[in-house]
Design a protein around this motif. Structure first.
Motif, mmCIF file in Angstrom:
data_model
loop_
_atom_site.group_PDB
_atom_site.id
_atom_site.type_symbol
_atom_site.label_atom_id
_atom_site.label_comp_id
_atom_site.label_asym_id
_atom_site.label_seq_id
_atom_site.Cartn_x
_atom_site.Cartn_y
_atom_site.Cartn_z
ATOM 1 N N GLY A 67 19.602 -111.125 -80.654
ATOM 2 C CA GLY A 67 18.834 -112.428 -80.114
ATOM 3 C C GLY A 67 19.650 -113.498 -80.179
ATOM 4 O O GLY A 67 20.736 -113.660 -79.899
ATOM 5 N N ARG B 123 35.480 -112.029 -91.097
ATOM 6 C CA ARG B 123 35.165 -112.137 -92.349
ATOM 7 C C ARG B 123 35.071 -110.906 -92.909
ATOM 8 O O ARG B 123 35.226 -110.667 -94.348
ATOM 9 C CB ARG B 123 33.671 -112.854 -92.629
ATOM 10 C CG ARG B 123 32.425 -112.004 -92.027
ATOM 11 C CD ARG B 123 31.183 -112.566 -92.121
ATOM 12 N NE ARG B 123 30.064 -111.760 -91.357
ATOM 13 C CZ ARG B 123 28.914 -112.358 -91.342
ATOM 14 N NH1 ARG B 123 28.555 -113.568 -91.669
ATOM 15 N NH2 ARG B 123 28.024 -111.576 -90.362
ATOM 16 N N VAL C 187 29.822 -118.003 -82.149
ATOM 17 C CA VAL C 187 29.286 -116.672 -82.422
ATOM 18 C C VAL C 187 30.217 -115.670 -81.373
ATOM 19 O O VAL C 187 31.108 -116.191 -80.585
ATOM 20 C CB VAL C 187 28.000 -116.150 -81.944
ATOM 21 C CG1 VAL C 187 27.039 -117.021 -82.933
ATOM 22 C CG2 VAL C 187 27.747 -116.693 -80.704
ATOM 23 N N ASN C 188 30.001 -114.283 -81.841
ATOM 24 C CA ASN C 188 31.254 -113.448 -81.008
ATOM 25 C C ASN C 188 30.285 -113.137 -79.655
ATOM 26 O O ASN C 188 29.322 -112.519 -79.471
ATOM 27 C CB ASN C 188 30.977 -112.073 -81.650
ATOM 28 C CG ASN C 188 31.830 -111.150 -81.241
ATOM 29 O OD1 ASN C 188 32.284 -111.123 -80.033
ATOM 30 N ND2 ASN C 188 32.117 -109.863 -81.917
ATOM 31 N N ALA D 288 20.218 -116.020 -82.276
ATOM 32 C CA ALA D 288 20.731 -116.546 -83.424
ATOM 33 C C ALA D 288 20.759 -118.077 -83.595
ATOM 34 O O ALA D 288 21.808 -118.689 -83.625
ATOM 35 C CB ALA D 288 22.267 -116.009 -83.510
#
Ligand code: NAP
Length: 409
Positions: free
Chosen positions: A333, A388, A344-345, A335
């Motif tokens: 979505g 992460r 983001v990726n 995000a």
């Protein structure tokens, strides 16, 4: 709507085939939230791959189309007519995520687009990229392409809230005419599944298997309980395959009864599995599965579960395809908390772009994108979601990750 200065030509669709010029006009909907960040990264990677693969002989002429919140602010419509008309002409488009408008009217812009263009097959390839953190012992064993029916089933939007006039009237009809036991005050929904809708989806899955040297097509259904909808989905699939693909396909039953278990070379095996057992199968024996054909709800659950097995939605690509129109899209979505942070990726949209290049027959460019993404992940300079969880992973921004992919080509 803005178009590249470069003069492009429209893609055409004739006799079931797309004709792709060397400079096709392709629609691009950046989307809401993180959409613009991942779209800019994706465009950088796709343009670089096409340039590298074809040395200027081929170029995509992107036409940026308005949709979602920005379109609403400008035009008062989340999906302006101009955008729908442009996609109808372009035939192929790529889109970032769109937020679901709150309040009445449209349920979901994505569902609205699928229904408007009758994009009946949601196609999601799921495979492992080395180095992506994941919860499995052997994530590489999973390599499936899911064909999820997109227009029918409990997603058809036929439901009425508890206590509404419609639910009460329908409840009365069911009780009186069909002698159904039903609590008054129930919310009601209808699950339509048609022979035509099911067969065209399973036909696409089988044709994909034939065109891409896949060996097995598995229909995933809950026909043991929902006999006349999901059970029929499976039966219609077998009927259609016998009528239309008898030279190329054998069923699991024929494998035993006619071939004594010896799989004839070159034949595609068509089988079926009950949906709940399939979740277990995909965890325990993933290498036995290849192409999956599913009704709408099963496909929704299964595709996210499969994506999780190989490292999550951040890099899961997808496409919604009809007969003559295809829209490639990130499967996650918007995000919103990361919007505009260049964080983001972009992998999901980039790999959807790879699917689009393959679909256009520009396989050399598609292969460059996939190999470069794999190389960049192995370099361990990745976006926050991968960093992460990765030993020794270094976090880079969305745009830097895209540049690293381009450098890896
Ligand atoms: P979401 O936007 O997919 O985000 C949920 C979480 O997934 C994020 O907080 C983030 O996790 C992770 N994530 C999503 N995309 C990522 C990416 N590219 N890279 C790294 N991590 C990523 O789901 P949502 O918050 O439920 O939905 C937000 C809006 O999107 C809603 O309006 C929904 O209707 C819409 N939506 C649109 C589509 C579509 O357009 N196809 C699909 C689904 C939802 P962390 O918090 O752990 O970092």
């Amino acid at each position: 709507m803005t178009t590249d200065k470069l003069q492009g030509e429209y893609i055409t669709f004739k006799d079931g085939e797309y004709q792709i010029p060397d400079n096709p006009i392709v629609g691009a909907l950046a989307g809401d939230g993180i959409g613009p960040d991942i779209w800019n990264a994706t465009r950088m990677v796709l343009d670089a791959a096409v340039e590298k693969a074809y040395a200027g002989k081929r170029t995509i002429c992107w036409q940026l189309l308005a949709a979602g919140e920005a379109a609403f602010a400008d035009t008062g419509s989340y999906l302006p007519e101009e955008t729908l008309a442009a996609i109808k002409k372009q035939l192929i488009a790529i889109k970032g995520p769109l937020s679901t408008p709150t309040g009445g009217g449209i349920r979901s812009l994505n569902v609205a687009l699928r229904h408007h263009f009758d994009l009946y097959a949601c196609i999601r390839p799921v495979r492992y990229y080395e180095g992506v953190p994941n919860p499995m012992k052997r994530p590489g064993d999973l390599d499936v392409v899911i064909f999820r029916e997109n227009t029918e089933d409990v997603y058809a939007g036929l439901e009425w809230s508890a206590g509404s006039v419609e639910a009460e009237e329908l409840g009365d009809y069911l009780r009186e005419k069909l002698k159904v036991k039903l609590r008054s005050g129930s919310a009601l929904g209808i699950k339509p599944m048609s022979p035509e809708g099911s067969k065209r989806l399973i036909r696409k899955a089988i044709q994909y298997a034939i065109d891409n040297n896949r060996r097995v097509v598995t229909m995933v259904h809950k026909g043991n309980i929902m006999k006349f909808t999901e059970g029929a989905f499976c039966q219609w699939g077998y009927d259609m395959a016998r009528a239309e693909f008898s030279d190329q396909v054998i069923t699991e039953e024929e494998l035993v009864t006619r071939h004594q278990g010896d799989w004839p070379p070159g034949k595609i095996l068509l089988n079926d599995r009950i949906a709940d057992a399939m979740f277990q199968q995909l965890l325990l024996r993933p290498s036995e599965y290849d192409v999956l054909a599913t009704p709408n709800l099963n496909g929704d659950y299964l595709s996210d579960a499969c994506a999780a097995q190989v490292g999550g939605l951040g890099i899961a690509p997808g496409a919604n395809v009809g007969d003559g129109i295809a829209i490639f899209e990130a499967t996650h979505g918007t995000a919103p908390k990361y919007a505009g942070l260049d964080k983001v990726n972009p992998g999901s949209l980039i790999l959807s772009g790879k699917m689009m290049l393959d679909f256009m027959g520009w396989k050399e460019a598609g292969e460059l994108v996939e190999k470069a993404l794999q190389k960049a992940i192995l370099g361990r300079q990745v976006t926050y979601d991968l960093a992460r969880q990765m030993d020794g992973g270094e976090e880079v921004s969305c745009s830097t990750f895209a540049s690293l992919i381009v450098k890896s080509m």
